[in-house]
Design a protein around this motif. Structure first.
Motif, PDB file in Angstrom:
ATOM      1  N   THR A   1     -11.065 -13.792  98.424  1.00 36.03           N
ATOM      2  CA  THR A   1     -12.442 -13.533  98.846  1.00 36.03           C
ATOM      3  C   THR A   1     -12.641 -13.880 100.311  1.00 36.03           C
ATOM      4  O   THR A   1     -13.360 -13.181 101.036  1.00 36.03           O
ATOM      5  N   SER A   2     -11.993 -14.942 100.770  1.00 39.97           N
ATOM      6  CA  SER A   2     -12.148 -15.362 102.165  1.00 39.97           C
ATOM      7  C   SER A   2     -11.666 -14.275 103.121  1.00 39.97           C
ATOM      8  O   SER A   2     -12.288 -14.013 104.160  1.00 39.97           O
ATOM      9  N   HIS A   3     -10.544 -13.613 102.763  1.00 35.99           N
ATOM     10  CA  HIS A   3     -10.048 -12.559 103.658  1.00 35.99           C
ATOM     11  C   HIS A   3     -10.918 -11.307 103.561  1.00 35.99           C
ATOM     12  O   HIS A   3     -11.114 -10.613 104.569  1.00 35.99           O
ATOM     13  N   LEU A   4     -11.431 -11.016 102.386  1.00 36.41           N
ATOM     14  CA  LEU A   4     -12.354  -9.885 102.258  1.00 36.41           C
ATOM     15  C   LEU A   4     -13.590 -10.106 103.133  1.00 36.41           C
ATOM     16  O   LEU A   4     -14.077  -9.179 103.785  1.00 36.41           O
ATOM     17  N   MET A   5     -14.095 -11.339 103.138  1.00 44.67           N
ATOM     18  CA  MET A   5     -15.254 -11.653 103.964  1.00 44.67           C
ATOM     19  C   MET A   5     -14.909 -11.575 105.447  1.00 44.67           C
ATOM     20  O   MET A   5     -15.720 -11.111 106.256  1.00 44.67           O
ATOM     21  N   LEU A   6     -13.700 -12.006 105.800  1.00 42.60           N
ATOM     22  CA  LEU A   6     -13.275 -11.930 107.199  1.00 42.60           C
ATOM     23  C   LEU A   6     -13.190 -10.478 107.653  1.00 42.60           C
ATOM     24  O   LEU A   6     -13.649 -10.132 108.752  1.00 42.60           O
ATOM     25  N   ARG A   7     -12.627  -9.616 106.807  1.00 43.94           N
ATOM     26  CA  ARG A   7     -12.525  -8.212 107.176  1.00 43.94           C
ATOM     27  C   ARG A   7     -13.902  -7.562 107.245  1.00 43.94           C
ATOM     28  O   ARG A   7     -14.166  -6.713 108.100  1.00 43.94           O
ATOM     29  N   ALA A   8     -14.803  -7.977 106.353  1.00 41.77           N
ATOM     30  CA  ALA A   8     -16.171  -7.461 106.410  1.00 41.77           C
ATOM     31  C   ALA A   8     -16.849  -7.875 107.715  1.00 41.77           C
ATOM     32  O   ALA A   8     -17.589  -7.085 108.320  1.00 41.77           O
ATOM     33  N   TRP A   9     -16.593  -9.101 108.166  1.00 45.45           N
ATOM     34  CA  TRP A   9     -17.162  -9.568 109.427  1.00 45.45           C
ATOM     35  C   TRP A   9     -16.615  -8.748 110.596  1.00 45.45           C
ATOM     36  O   TRP A   9     -17.363  -8.345 111.497  1.00 45.45           O
ATOM     37  N   CYS A  10     -15.314  -8.474 110.575  1.00 47.61           N
ATOM     38  CA  CYS A  10     -14.721  -7.661 111.639  1.00 47.61           C
ATOM     39  C   CYS A  10     -15.291  -6.245 111.626  1.00 47.61           C
ATOM     40  O   CYS A  10     -15.518  -5.651 112.688  1.00 47.61           O
ATOM     41  N   THR A  11     -15.534  -5.705 110.440  1.00 46.46           N
ATOM     42  CA  THR A  11     -16.151  -4.380 110.337  1.00 46.46           C
ATOM     43  C   THR A  11     -17.544  -4.393 110.936  1.00 46.46           C
ATOM     44  O   THR A  11     -17.943  -3.466 111.656  1.00 46.46           O
ATOM     45  N   PHE A  12     -18.286  -5.454 110.680  1.00 44.88           N
ATOM     46  CA  PHE A  12     -19.628  -5.574 111.254  1.00 44.88           C
ATOM     47  C   PHE A  12     -19.564  -5.663 112.775  1.00 44.88           C
ATOM     48  O   PHE A  12     -20.371  -5.048 113.478  1.00 44.88           O
ATOM     49  N   LEU A  13     -18.592  -6.420 113.295  1.00 46.25           N
ATOM     50  CA  LEU A  13     -18.440  -6.527 114.748  1.00 46.25           C
ATOM     51  C   LEU A  13     -18.146  -5.164 115.366  1.00 46.25           C
ATOM     52  O   LEU A  13     -18.716  -4.802 116.400  1.00 46.25           O
TER      53      LEU A  13
END
Length: 466
Positions: free
Chosen positions: A21-33
């Motif tokens: 889940t932590s990496h999914l959230m990290l990738r979601a954050w990068c997508t938002f950026l």
């Protein structure tokens, strides 16, 4: 006789590997950026400058904290040093700038954009970068269509920034959307500018096509996204973007042709041939630019750009070595830019040529640095695309479609930079830095410390690079 045992020889069944889940959230954050970078001025138009500034600065701070906590594998000796040099020279211009407030504000934006780009490149693999960029572009394309449809059907009249309308006579240039979706006119998307929407739509076509070549899931949906992006590209009606698309097509054809060469010597004839075609084409285009732009529905002087260039060169000649001070874009509420160059009653925010813009702001030294930045990027991205991946004796590894992305982006930015300063900020600068950083950190897709994709996708710590 068979005997039942409580100790079977085979290993017990296990659940399939899944991303943490932590990496999914990290990738979601990068997508938002990436979405925030690509959508650009949409944040200012929708929520105002204060909210956009708070979101931008907060995002930068959060990414720095995540970078410190995660400590991704980064080879610090392999940074894109010309990018660093340009950033340092722009920062140094604080010592002599003629517009200190504009320099401070835009420098903060430049630093945040650069750090965000390197952060994304350090925590995501090549495949994840492409996937996140595709997701961000889907949001921009979809929201642009929905926004234009809402303005045309629900509002029924042009909309100003902040979702406001007016009965007063104002120049169409100030509208966020001109409600042109259903009447055949040029549309502007969530960015509020056709010349910003068109190159983003072209970038979306490139990224979605690469995802399609990668055999990503939901191929039929990807074809739909390409069709939507092509529709928005067409409706934006940007002559500069059309020329960008031609340049991208030529570069793509050249790369694919170079890949068929059996050895470095076999490429020589192709290089000579394309050099002749390129130089001849550029000279022909310049001599016939009037007829070409007239055919594209534009004025022969690139819709007034030649007049802007003349004024910029006149001011730049007063400080030719170090320039007047960094400000990308121009801050039009600063007295130095307010009413200096006016177009349709509005102060212009750029030189409409990235090379002249850098020359005005950072002088000949800054111009040399940005030229070296692009030369280094084009050089590395070109061989990243045409050379077969090889790091041992094996010489038959297949090419990855992802390897095409940096060099096609370079072609888009170089042509766009002739008539726009957009490559110097927001997604233009961010993607240049991201791919320049990524190529140096991970020259082989899927190989190396920063490309331990399975470990990264599971959320496991990777071995730190020396």
């Amino acid at each position: 006789m068979a005997v039942s045992s409580k100790h079977p020889a085979s290993a017990p069944p296990t659940a399939p590997l899944r991303e943490k889940t932590s990496h999914l959230m990290l990738r979601a954050w990068c997508t938002f950026l990436l979405f925030m970078t690509v959508s650009g001025t949409a944040w200012v138009h929708a929520f105002g400058e204060v909210v956009a500034a708070v979101v931008t600065i907060s995002g930068g701070v959060l990414s720095v904290i995540l970078w410190i906590v995660l400590r991704p594998a980064v080879q610090w000796r392999r940074l894109p040093w010309f990018v660093v040099g340009y950033l340092a020279w722009a920062t140094l211009s604080l010592l002599w700038t003629a517009w200190i407030g504009a320099t401070a504000v835009t420098l903060l934006l430049l630093w945040i954009t650069t750090l965000q780009a390197m952060f994304v490149g350090s925590v995501l693999t090549w495949r994840e970068v492409t996937r996140s960029l595709a997701s961000a572009l889907k949001w921009v394309m979809a929201l642009s269509l929905v926004f234009e449809l809402w303005v045309a059907v629900v509002v029924g009249e042009p909309v100003l920034p902040g979702f406001a309308t007016t009965d007063e006579q104002v120049d169409p240039i100030v509208f966020w959307s001109r409600a042109n979706l259903l009447d055949g006119g040029r549309i502007q998307g969530i960015m509020g500018n056709s010349n910003l929407l068109a190159p983003v739509a072209l970038l979306a076509i490139i990224v979605f096509a690469i995802r399609l070549a990668l055999r990503a899931p939901y191929r039929a949906t990807l074809i739909g996204w390409i069709a939507l992006s092509a529709y928005l590209f067409s409706r934006a009606g940007s002559a500069t973007a059309v020329i960008c698309a031609i340049a991208v097509a030529v570069v793509l054809a050249t790369v694919l042709l170079m890949r068929t060469a059996k050895g470095p010597g076999a490429r020589t004839k192709y290089y000579v041939g394309y050099a002749v075609i390129g130089v001849g084409g550029a000279v022909t285009f310049w001599l016939l630019r009037g007829a070409i732009f007239t055919a594209l529905g534009r004025e022969a002087d690139l819709t007034g750009r030649e007049g802007i260039w003349s004024l910029v060169l006149e001011r730049a000649a007063q400080h030719p070595i170090v320039g007047w001070g960094f400000s990308t874009p121009w801050v039009t509420n600063d007295p130095a830019f307010d009413q200096w160059i006016v177009d349709h009653g509005e102060s212009v925010m750029q030189a409409h040529n990235m090379w002249l813009d850098v020359y005005l702001q950072l002088g000949a030294i800054g111009l040399v640095l940005i030229i070296l930045t692009y030369l280094a990027f084009i050089w590395r991205s070109w061989f990243f695309a045409v050379d077969r991946p090889r790091w041992d004796l094996r010489a038959d590894r297949p090419y990855s479609p992802i390897a095409l992305l940096p060099t096609l982006l370079g072609a888009l930015l170089l042509v766009q930079g002739i008539a726009e300063s957009s490559p110097l900020l927001l997604w233009g600068w961010a993607l240049l830095v991201l791919f320049a950083f990524k190529i140096k950190q991970s020259p082989h897709i899927g190989e190396g410390p920063a490309e331990q994709s399975l470990a990264i996708e599971r959320g496991e710590p990777t071995k730190q690079a020396a």
